[in-house]
Design an enzyme around this catalytic site. Structure first.
Site, PDB file in Angstrom:
ATOM      1  N   ARG A 165       0.849  -1.197   0.000  1.00  0.00           N
ATOM      2  CA  ARG A 165       0.000   0.000   0.000  1.00  0.00           C
ATOM      3  C   ARG A 165       0.874   1.232   0.000  1.00  0.00           C
ATOM      4  O   ARG A 165       1.784   1.348   0.824  1.00  0.00           O
ATOM      5  CB  ARG A 165      -0.847   0.052   1.276  1.00  0.00           C
ATOM      6  CG  ARG A 165      -1.992  -0.854   1.298  1.00  0.00           C
ATOM      7  CD  ARG A 165      -3.019  -0.463   2.335  1.00  0.00           C
ATOM      8  NE  ARG A 165      -2.512  -0.087   3.635  1.00  0.00           N
ATOM      9  CZ  ARG A 165      -3.275   0.328   4.627  1.00  0.00           C
ATOM     10  NH1 ARG A 165      -4.575   0.432   4.457  1.00  0.00           N
ATOM     11  NH2 ARG A 165      -2.771   0.631   5.795  1.00  0.00           N
ATOM     12  N   THR A 204      -1.436   7.497  -0.425  1.00  0.00           N
ATOM     13  CA  THR A 204      -2.715   7.346  -1.140  1.00  0.00           C
ATOM     14  C   THR A 204      -3.492   6.109  -0.684  1.00  0.00           C
ATOM     15  O   THR A 204      -4.683   5.984  -0.967  1.00  0.00           O
ATOM     16  CB  THR A 204      -2.471   7.205  -2.652  1.00  0.00           C
ATOM     17  OG1 THR A 204      -1.740   5.975  -2.863  1.00  0.00           O
ATOM     18  CG2 THR A 204      -1.641   8.360  -3.197  1.00  0.00           C
ATOM     19  N   ASP A 229       0.721  -3.442  11.796  1.00  0.00           N
ATOM     20  CA  ASP A 229       1.116  -3.863  10.451  1.00  0.00           C
ATOM     21  C   ASP A 229       1.416  -5.361  10.472  1.00  0.00           C
ATOM     22  O   ASP A 229       2.397  -5.804  11.067  1.00  0.00           O
ATOM     23  CB  ASP A 229       2.356  -3.071  10.015  1.00  0.00           C
ATOM     24  CG  ASP A 229       2.723  -3.370   8.573  1.00  0.00           C
ATOM     25  OD1 ASP A 229       2.920  -4.567   8.237  1.00  0.00           O
ATOM     26  OD2 ASP A 229       2.817  -2.433   7.769  1.00  0.00           O
ATOM     27  N   ASP A 280       4.895  -6.532   9.222  1.00  0.00           N
ATOM     28  CA  ASP A 280       5.980  -6.221  10.171  1.00  0.00           C
ATOM     29  C   ASP A 280       5.940  -7.171  11.361  1.00  0.00           C
ATOM     30  O   ASP A 280       6.982  -7.607  11.864  1.00  0.00           O
ATOM     31  CB  ASP A 280       5.844  -4.781  10.687  1.00  0.00           C
ATOM     32  CG  ASP A 280       6.273  -3.754   9.641  1.00  0.00           C
ATOM     33  OD1 ASP A 280       6.758  -4.166   8.566  1.00  0.00           O
ATOM     34  OD2 ASP A 280       6.110  -2.551   9.903  1.00  0.00           O
TER      35      ASP A 280
END
Ligand code: PRP
Ligand code: URA
Length: 207
Positions: free
Chosen positions: A103, A107, A199, A202
């Site tokens: 991603r 945006t 995340d 991660d």
């Protein structure tokens, strides 16, 4: 919502408690993800195409079923990789194609960077796997890629979904079966799922 299943099981909640905890190590996080993926994949494969199979036991001949067509796991890189092993434990003959997307932080649009997909056959069943369905942009892109390759029977397995992304994906692809362990509360202003787990990539890879 038609064609959507949210798992509801005390062990899912137990493992989500482990995964959401900001202090859980990558090893503990991956193990809990694997356990939940077993339940996601078992649920998602409930309506697989099968044919009758006669089998001779030491005592009698009996009827069972065998899977028809190839099962394809399509992990969305990176985080989807954390779900492949659990699916292979359950169906070791599954084939794997991959879609690389990240991603854009500003945006939130999915940026494709790698694809390794076959041309799917009519009886193949595709399982797109990715722990997080947030804005739905990555899931939409992944579904479009597999459809372009001829996939006709598609399921999307997500550990945690945001209601916003779920609706977008369902409205755009009502034929795709959606299976999620949990639908969370909302997205925050920067596109993260709340309460979520941060995340996923991660946390799986310790990066
Ligand atoms: C995460 C996640 C999904 C995507 C979901 O990947 O694994 O692919 O975000 O967000 P969306 O629904 O808003 O598109 P990320 O882009 O962080 O890449 P990574 O797995 O490589 O860390
Ligand atoms: N991707 C993640 O890994 N986590 C989120 O909360 C949203 C997108």
């Amino acid at each position: 919502m038609k064609n959507f299943i949210e798992l509801n099981h005390p062990l899912i909640s137990h493992d989500l408690g482990i995964m959401r905890d900001k202090d859980s190590s990558p090893a503990i996080f991956r193990q809990a993800l694997k356990r939940i993926t077993y339940q996601l994949f078992i649920t998602a494969t409930q309506e697989l195409n099968t044919k009758d199979l006669m089998v001779e036991t030491p005592l009698a001949v009996t009827k069972e079923k065998s899977v028809v067509g190839d099962i394809w796991l399509i992990p969305v890189l990176r985080a989807g990789l954390g779900m492949v092993d659990a699916c292979w434990d359950i169906y070791p003959d599954a084939r794997v194609g991959v879609i690389g997307l990240y991603r854009d932080e500003k945006t939130l649009m999915p940026q494709p960077y790698y694809q390794n997909l076959p041309t799917f056959k009519a009886l193949d069943t595709c399982f797109i796997i990715d722990p997080m369905l947030a804005t739905g942009g990555s899931a939409l892109a992944a579904i479009e890629f597999v459809k372009q390759k001829g996939a006709q029977t598609i399921s999307l397995l997500a550990l945690i979904s945001a209601p916003e992304g779920l609706k977008i994906v369902h409205d755009a692809h009502p034929d795709v079966r959606l299976v999620s362990a949990k639908v969370d509360e909302k997205l925050n202003q920067v596109g993260y799922i709340v309460p979520g787990l941060g995340d996923a990539g991660d946390r799986i890879f310790g990066s």
